[in-house]
Design a protein around this motif. Structure first.
Motif, PDB file in Angstrom:
ATOM      1  N   MET A 171       0.812  -1.218   0.000  1.00 41.80           N
ATOM      2  CA  MET A 171       0.000   0.000   0.000  1.00 41.80           C
ATOM      3  C   MET A 171       0.845   1.267   0.000  1.00 41.80           C
ATOM      4  O   MET A 171       0.523   2.229  -0.706  1.00 41.80           O
ATOM      5  N   PHE A 172       1.923   1.282   0.757  1.00 44.73           N
ATOM      6  CA  PHE A 172       2.744   2.484   0.805  1.00 44.73           C
ATOM      7  C   PHE A 172       3.295   2.811  -0.576  1.00 44.73           C
ATOM      8  O   PHE A 172       3.230   3.950  -1.038  1.00 44.73           O
ATOM      9  N   GLY A 173       3.858   1.819  -1.245  1.00 44.96           N
ATOM     10  CA  GLY A 173       4.466   2.053  -2.545  1.00 44.96           C
ATOM     11  C   GLY A 173       3.464   2.450  -3.604  1.00 44.96           C
ATOM     12  O   GLY A 173       3.701   3.366  -4.405  1.00 44.96           O
ATOM     13  N   ILE A 174       2.319   1.782  -3.629  1.00 49.91           N
ATOM     14  CA  ILE A 174       1.294   2.088  -4.623  1.00 49.91           C
ATOM     15  C   ILE A 174       0.764   3.509  -4.427  1.00 49.91           C
ATOM     16  O   ILE A 174       0.634   4.283  -5.380  1.00 49.91           O
ATOM     17  N   GLU A 175       0.458   3.858  -3.192  1.00 48.60           N
ATOM     18  CA  GLU A 175      -0.075   5.205  -2.931  1.00 48.60           C
ATOM     19  C   GLU A 175       0.964   6.274  -3.241  1.00 48.60           C
ATOM     20  O   GLU A 175       0.620   7.344  -3.766  1.00 48.60           O
ATOM     21  N   ALA A 176       2.226   6.014  -2.945  1.00 50.01           N
ATOM     22  CA  ALA A 176       3.279   6.993  -3.263  1.00 50.01           C
ATOM     23  C   ALA A 176       3.358   7.234  -4.762  1.00 50.01           C
ATOM     24  O   ALA A 176       3.486   8.375  -5.223  1.00 50.01           O
ATOM     25  N   THR A 177       3.248   6.164  -5.545  1.00 51.94           N
ATOM     26  CA  THR A 177       3.313   6.294  -7.001  1.00 51.94           C
ATOM     27  C   THR A 177       2.096   7.025  -7.540  1.00 51.94           C
ATOM     28  O   THR A 177       2.228   7.962  -8.348  1.00 51.94           O
ATOM     29  N   LEU A 178       0.902   6.610  -7.137  1.00 52.82           N
ATOM     30  CA  LEU A 178      -0.326   7.211  -7.665  1.00 52.82           C
ATOM     31  C   LEU A 178      -0.458   8.674  -7.267  1.00 52.82           C
ATOM     32  O   LEU A 178      -0.931   9.506  -8.056  1.00 52.82           O
TER      33      LEU A 178
END
Length: 311
Positions: A171-178
Motif C-alpha cells: 500500500m505504501f508504494g502504490i499510494e506513493a506512485t499514484l
C-alpha cells in the motif's frame, strides 16, 4: 423529523436515487421500494441521510421507471501494468550501493515473495534507509506506455466506470506512485498488502490475506478478492454490465478464469498472464471464456473502451 411512507414497489432497478422537488419533497428508492419522504424542516438542500448509496438526481414519479445505465468494472494490476517495472525491484535502488547482499537475495522461496520482501524492508531499515528515500524511489518509477492516456480517459468518463486496483505489491508504494502522478483518487479501492512505518522508521510489510488457492502466492489470491468484491457490490445493489481486467502476471490470470464470455481480459503481450491464457486455450479449448485483447500500450485498451462506449 421526516416521515417515510412506502408507496409501492419500484421499477427503477438497483440504483439508489434521490430527487429534490420544488415542494420540498424527496422521492427515493431504498432497498427496492419507492418512498415518499416529506420533510417538516423546510427546504431540503442535500442528500437524504437514508440514501447511503447516492448516485444521481433524477426526476422520478411513483410508478415511473427510471432508466439508469450500469457501470463497467475495470480492474488494474500495478507492477509491470500501471508501472513499467516491478516495484519490489525498484525500491532496492534505495539500498546502499543500490543492491542487496547475496545472502538476502538467495533467501527467496517460490510462492513466498511477500515474506522475502518483509526481510528486504527490514534490511533497508537496518541500513538507515529512511521513509523519504523509499517514497522517492516509488514516486519516480516510470509508467507503462500509454498509462497516463488511459487514466485521463477514465477520469473524463468516470461516470461509466468503476475502477479498482489489485496488486501483490504494498500500500505504501502504490499510494506513493499514484499520488506522485496525481491519479490516486481515480481508484475506488486498492487491494494490496498492508505496509506502514513503525517506531523504528522501518517499513513493515504484512500479507493481505490467507486463501486455499493452489495457483497463487500464499499471501494473495486475486480471484478471491474479485469474487468478494463482486459479492460486496451485489449486496449494495450494484451490478456491472461488463468486467475488464488489465494485467500482466501469472497471478492476474487466476481471477479472469471465472470471467464470462461477456467480459474482457487485457493481458500484456508476451507476459506471463498472456502465456497462461494461450496455454489454456491450446490445452483446453473453449474453457477460457472472456474475450482476450493483448496490449503493448494502454492505448490499445483505450481503443477498445472507445468502441465499447459507442455501442
Amino acid at each position: 423529523m421526516a416521515e417515510v411512507k412506502e408507496v409501492g414497489p419500484a421499477l427503477i432497478g438497483n440504483v439508489y436515487t434521490v430527487v429534490l422537488s420544488q415542494r420540498n419533497k424527496e422521492m427515493l428508492q431504498l432497498e427496492g421500494y419507492l418512498y415518499h419522504l416529506e420533510c417538516s424542516r423546510g427546504s431540503i438542500t442535500g442528500v437524504c441521510i437514508f440514501c447511503l448509496y447516492y448516485r444521481e438526481k433524477t426526476p422520478v414519479q411513483s410508478g415511473v421507471t427510471a432508466s439508469v445505465k450500469q457501470k463497467y468494472l475495470i480492474i488494474f494490476d500495478f507492477d509491470e501494468t500501471i508501472i513499467n517495472e516491478n516495484s519490489d525491484d525498484s525500491v532496492i535502488r534505495a539500498a546502499p550501493g543500490g543492491t542487496l547482499p547475496d545472502w538476502l537475495r538467495n533467501s527467496l522461496k517460490d510462492g513466498f515473495y511477500n515474506e522475502y520482501m518483509q526481510h528486504v524492508f527490514e534490511y533497508l531499515g537496518e541500513q538507515g534507509v529512511q521513509e523519504e528515500a523509499i517514497r522517492n524511489e516509488y514516486s519516480k518509477i516510470p509508467l507503462s506506455p500509454g498509462m497516463l492516456n488511459i487514466f485521463n480517459f477514465l477520469m473524463k468518463n468516470s461516470g461509466l466506470f468503476e475502477i479498482i486496483l489489485i496488486s501483490d505489491a504494498n500500500m505504501f508504494g502504490i499510494e506513493a506512485t499514484l499520488k506522485a502522478i496525481g491519479f490516486h483518487s481515480l481508484f475506488r479501492k486498492i487491494y494490496t498488502n498492508p505496509a506502514h512505518f513503525d517506531k523504528r522508521g522501518y517499513l513493515v510489510l504484512r500479507p493481505y490475506h490467507s486463501h486455499t488457492c493452489t495457483k497463487c502466492p500464499a499471501n494473495m489470491c486475486k480471484r478471491k478478492i474479485v469474487t468478494e468484491y463482486l459479492t460486496e457490490r451485489a449486496q449494495q445493489s450494484v451490478k456491472f454490465e461488463k468486467m475488464l481486467y488489465v494485467g500482466d502476471g501469472a497471478n492476474d490470470f487466476c481471477p479472469t478464469v471465472v470471467f464470462s464470455s461477456n467480459d474482457v481480459a487485457f493481458p500484456r503481450k508476451n507476459y506471463p498472464m498472456h502465456r497462461r491464457i494461450l496455454e489454456m486455450q491450446k490445452s483446453q479449448p473453449n474453457v477460457y471464456q472472456p474475450t482476450v485483447i493483448p496490449w503493448q500500450s494502454a492505448d490499445d485498451v483505450i481503443y477498445y473502451l472507445q468502441r465499447l462506449l459507442q455501442t
